[in-house]
Write a protein that holds these residues in place. Structure first.
Motif, PDB file in Angstrom:
ATOM      1  N   ILE A 132       0.836  -1.205   0.000  1.00 18.62           N
ATOM      2  CA  ILE A 132       0.000   0.000   0.000  1.00 18.62           C
ATOM      3  C   ILE A 132       0.869   1.253   0.000  1.00 18.62           C
ATOM      4  CG2 ILE A 132      -1.664   1.332   1.368  1.00 18.62           C
ATOM      5  CD1 ILE A 132      -2.847  -1.432   2.228  1.00 18.62           C
ATOM      6  N   VAL A 133       1.890   1.267   0.842  1.00 20.08           N
ATOM      7  CA  VAL A 133       2.823   2.401   0.867  1.00 20.08           C
ATOM      8  C   VAL A 133       3.496   2.551  -0.492  1.00 20.08           C
ATOM      9  CG1 VAL A 133       4.981   3.274   1.874  1.00 20.08           C
ATOM     10  CG2 VAL A 133       3.218   2.293   3.352  1.00 20.08           C
ATOM     11  N   SER A 134       3.911   1.445  -1.056  1.00 16.37           N
ATOM     12  CA  SER A 134       4.569   1.452  -2.355  1.00 16.37           C
ATOM     13  C   SER A 134       3.642   1.978  -3.444  1.00 16.37           C
ATOM     14  CB  SER A 134       5.037   0.036  -2.684  1.00 16.37           C
ATOM     15  OG  SER A 134       5.734   0.012  -3.883  1.00 16.37           O
ATOM     16  N   PHE A 135       2.400   1.525  -3.415  1.00 16.11           N
ATOM     17  CA  PHE A 135       1.415   2.019  -4.378  1.00 16.11           C
ATOM     18  C   PHE A 135       1.263   3.534  -4.266  1.00 16.11           C
ATOM     19  CE2 PHE A 135      -2.979   3.529  -4.677  1.00 16.11           C
ATOM     20  CZ  PHE A 135      -3.147   3.455  -6.059  1.00 16.11           C
ATOM     21  N   LEU A 136       1.112   4.028  -3.041  1.00 12.70           N
ATOM     22  CA  LEU A 136       0.923   5.465  -2.828  1.00 12.70           C
ATOM     23  C   LEU A 136       2.130   6.272  -3.307  1.00 12.70           C
ATOM     24  CD1 LEU A 136      -0.812   5.385   0.670  1.00 12.70           C
ATOM     25  CD2 LEU A 136      -1.875   5.889  -1.552  1.00 12.70           C
ATOM     26  N   LEU A 137       3.333   5.797  -2.989  1.00 11.70           N
ATOM     27  CA  LEU A 137       4.539   6.523  -3.413  1.00 11.70           C
ATOM     28  C   LEU A 137       4.711   6.475  -4.926  1.00 11.70           C
ATOM     29  CD1 LEU A 137       7.054   5.537  -0.592  1.00 11.70           C
ATOM     30  CD2 LEU A 137       5.848   7.716  -0.887  1.00 11.70           C
ATOM     31  N   GLY A 138       4.500   5.311  -5.523  1.00 13.07           N
ATOM     32  CA  GLY A 138       4.615   5.190  -6.980  1.00 13.07           C
ATOM     33  C   GLY A 138       3.590   6.044  -7.705  1.00 13.07           C
ATOM     34  N   ALA A 139       2.348   6.038  -7.204  1.00 15.38           N
ATOM     35  CA  ALA A 139       1.299   6.862  -7.807  1.00 15.38           C
ATOM     36  C   ALA A 139       1.632   8.341  -7.663  1.00 15.38           C
ATOM     37  CB  ALA A 139      -0.049   6.543  -7.165  1.00 15.38           C
ATOM     38  N   PHE A 140       2.175   8.718  -6.514  1.00 18.08           N
ATOM     39  CA  PHE A 140       2.579  10.116  -6.283  1.00 18.08           C
ATOM     40  C   PHE A 140       3.651  10.521  -7.291  1.00 18.08           C
ATOM     41  CE2 PHE A 140       5.586  13.005  -4.048  1.00 18.08           C
ATOM     42  CZ  PHE A 140       4.783  14.130  -4.036  1.00 18.08           C
TER      43      PHE A 140
ATOM     44  N   ALA B 261       3.404   3.400 -10.366  1.00 14.48           N
ATOM     45  CA  ALA B 261       2.911   2.601  -9.237  1.00 14.48           C
ATOM     46  C   ALA B 261       3.236   1.130  -9.439  1.00 14.48           C
ATOM     47  CB  ALA B 261       1.409   2.800  -9.054  1.00 14.48           C
ATOM     48  N   ALA B 262       3.079   0.623 -10.664  1.00 13.83           N
ATOM     49  CA  ALA B 262       3.368  -0.790 -10.929  1.00 13.83           C
ATOM     50  C   ALA B 262       4.842  -1.119 -10.712  1.00 13.83           C
ATOM     51  CB  ALA B 262       2.948  -1.158 -12.353  1.00 13.83           C
ATOM     52  N   VAL B 263       5.719  -0.239 -11.168  1.00 14.21           N
ATOM     53  CA  VAL B 263       7.160  -0.466 -10.971  1.00 14.21           C
ATOM     54  C   VAL B 263       7.494  -0.453  -9.486  1.00 14.21           C
ATOM     55  CG1 VAL B 263       9.448   0.572 -11.320  1.00 14.21           C
ATOM     56  CG2 VAL B 263       7.879   0.341 -13.243  1.00 14.21           C
ATOM     57  N   CYS B 264       6.936   0.481  -8.749  1.00  9.66           N
ATOM     58  CA  CYS B 264       7.207   0.592  -7.318  1.00  9.66           C
ATOM     59  C   CYS B 264       6.658  -0.630  -6.564  1.00  9.66           C
ATOM     60  CB  CYS B 264       6.591   1.894  -6.800  1.00  9.66           C
ATOM     61  SG  CYS B 264       7.339   2.497  -5.283  1.00  9.66           S
ATOM     62  N   ILE B 265       5.430  -1.021  -6.870  1.00 14.79           N
ATOM     63  CA  ILE B 265       4.820  -2.187  -6.223  1.00 14.79           C
ATOM     64  C   ILE B 265       5.611  -3.449  -6.534  1.00 14.79           C
ATOM     65  CG2 ILE B 265       2.798  -3.712  -6.263  1.00 14.79           C
ATOM     66  CD1 ILE B 265       1.103  -1.136  -6.701  1.00 14.79           C
ATOM     67  N   GLY B 266       5.957  -3.642  -7.793  1.00 16.80           N
ATOM     68  CA  GLY B 266       6.709  -4.845  -8.171  1.00 16.80           C
ATOM     69  C   GLY B 266       8.043  -4.940  -7.459  1.00 16.80           C
ATOM     70  N   SER B 267       8.746  -3.826  -7.381  1.00 16.40           N
ATOM     71  CA  SER B 267      10.038  -3.817  -6.687  1.00 16.40           C
ATOM     72  C   SER B 267       9.863  -4.118  -5.203  1.00 16.40           C
ATOM     73  CB  SER B 267      10.720  -2.464  -6.867  1.00 16.40           C
ATOM     74  OG  SER B 267      10.986  -2.223  -8.221  1.00 16.40           O
ATOM     75  N   THR B 268       8.821  -3.545  -4.605  1.00 13.78           N
ATOM     76  CA  THR B 268       8.547  -3.816  -3.192  1.00 13.78           C
ATOM     77  C   THR B 268       8.199  -5.280  -2.979  1.00 13.78           C
ATOM     78  OG1 THR B 268       7.789  -1.564  -2.789  1.00 13.78           O
ATOM     79  CG2 THR B 268       7.013  -3.242  -1.261  1.00 13.78           C
ATOM     80  N   LEU B 269       7.354  -5.809  -3.822  1.00 15.33           N
ATOM     81  CA  LEU B 269       6.908  -7.193  -3.664  1.00 15.33           C
ATOM     82  C   LEU B 269       8.065  -8.180  -3.773  1.00 15.33           C
ATOM     83  CD1 LEU B 269       4.408  -8.888  -3.160  1.00 15.33           C
ATOM     84  CD2 LEU B 269       4.006  -8.922  -5.624  1.00 15.33           C
TER      85      LEU B 269
ATOM     86  N   SER C 219      11.878   2.229  -9.023  1.00 16.68           N
ATOM     87  CA  SER C 219      12.103   0.865  -8.538  1.00 16.68           C
ATOM     88  C   SER C 219      12.960   0.883  -7.269  1.00 16.68           C
ATOM     89  CB  SER C 219      12.747  -0.015  -9.614  1.00 16.68           C
ATOM     90  OG  SER C 219      14.081   0.356  -9.879  1.00 16.68           O
ATOM     91  N   ALA C 220      13.864   1.843  -7.165  1.00 14.57           N
ATOM     92  CA  ALA C 220      14.664   1.969  -5.948  1.00 14.57           C
ATOM     93  C   ALA C 220      13.794   2.381  -4.764  1.00 14.57           C
ATOM     94  CB  ALA C 220      15.788   2.986  -6.152  1.00 14.57           C
ATOM     95  N   VAL C 221      12.800   3.230  -5.005  1.00 13.24           N
ATOM     96  CA  VAL C 221      11.857   3.598  -3.951  1.00 13.24           C
ATOM     97  C   VAL C 221      11.117   2.342  -3.480  1.00 13.24           C
ATOM     98  CG1 VAL C 221       9.739   4.898  -3.445  1.00 13.24           C
ATOM     99  CG2 VAL C 221      11.589   5.986  -4.730  1.00 13.24           C
ATOM    100  N   GLY C 222      10.695   1.512  -4.423  1.00  9.47           N
ATOM    101  CA  GLY C 222      10.019   0.263  -4.072  1.00  9.47           C
ATOM    102  C   GLY C 222      10.905  -0.674  -3.276  1.00  9.47           C
ATOM    103  N   VAL C 223      12.165  -0.781  -3.662  1.00  6.59           N
ATOM    104  CA  VAL C 223      13.110  -1.619  -2.916  1.00  6.59           C
ATOM    105  C   VAL C 223      13.274  -1.088  -1.494  1.00  6.59           C
ATOM    106  CG1 VAL C 223      15.547  -2.323  -2.751  1.00  6.59           C
ATOM    107  CG2 VAL C 223      14.341  -2.511  -4.928  1.00  6.59           C
ATOM    108  N   ALA C 224      13.374   0.228  -1.356  1.00 13.78           N
ATOM    109  CA  ALA C 224      13.511   0.824  -0.020  1.00 13.78           C
ATOM    110  C   ALA C 224      12.305   0.482   0.850  1.00 13.78           C
ATOM    111  CB  ALA C 224      13.681   2.341  -0.131  1.00 13.78           C
TER     112      ALA C 224
ATOM    113  N   GLY D 214      12.916   9.922  -1.332  1.00 19.66           N
ATOM    114  CA  GLY D 214      13.196   9.596  -2.734  1.00 19.66           C
ATOM    115  C   GLY D 214      12.014   9.893  -3.633  1.00 19.66           C
ATOM    116  N   ALA D 215      10.813   9.522  -3.192  1.00 22.54           N
ATOM    117  CA  ALA D 215       9.610   9.794  -3.982  1.00 22.54           C
ATOM    118  C   ALA D 215       9.377  11.295  -4.136  1.00 22.54           C
ATOM    119  CB  ALA D 215       8.394   9.128  -3.330  1.00 22.54           C
TER     120      ALA D 215
END
Length: 155
Positions: free
Chosen positions: A14-22, A40-48, A104-109, A121-122
């Protein structure tokens, strides 16, 4: 995997989705191909990928290999975004490719529980993406073009 661990990963998603969408918000507002859904998809995928790996293995070497593959995979995705117009000699998509890669780095974080780093980062990425709509930046860039020429300012 117990339900508590899954709920933690859901929170991270959820956090990843919000940051990626932002990050993609400014791009979406101005009609770019890569917008909220892409970022959002790149951020979510990296987080997952990161969160599941970090949960399953207690070996930082294994987690770092997954992160390295995220960097490579999203870099490959970004390479597909960049194209060169032979007739004008200009390149397009560089900013999109770079910011998708950084997203993707934001998602990894987020996946590694580095929430403050992910948020900063976002915010930095959003600022960079919205910069070309800022009056001071537009004026500064026009002055640079007038002083050095357009080709020098775009390289």
């Amino acid at each position: 995997m117990d339900i508590n661990a899954e709920l933690i990963i859901v929170f991270k998603l959820i956090v990843s989705f919000l940051l990626g969408a932002f990050i993609g918000l400014d791009r979406e507002r101005h009609g770019s191909d890569a917008g909220i859904r892409t970022y959002a998809a790149v951020c979510i995928g990296s987080t997952l990928f990161t969160a599941i790996t970090a949960h399953l293995v207690n070996n930082s070497a294994d987690t770092s290999r997954v992160i390295a593959n995220i960097v490579t995979g999203v870099g490959f995705l970004g390479a597909g975004i960049i194209y060169r117009n032979s007739s004008t000699g200009t390149s397009h998509g560089l900013t999109t490719a770079a910011t998708v890669w950084c997203t993707s780095a934001v998602g990894v974080a987020v996946g590694l529980n580095m929430f403050i780093i992910a948020i900063i980062g976002a915010c930095a990425l959003y600022f960079l993406l919205s910069l070309h709509h800022q009056k001071r930046y537009i004026k500064w860039k026009q002055n640079m073009i007038n002083k050095y020429g357009e080709e020098d300012c775009n390289n």
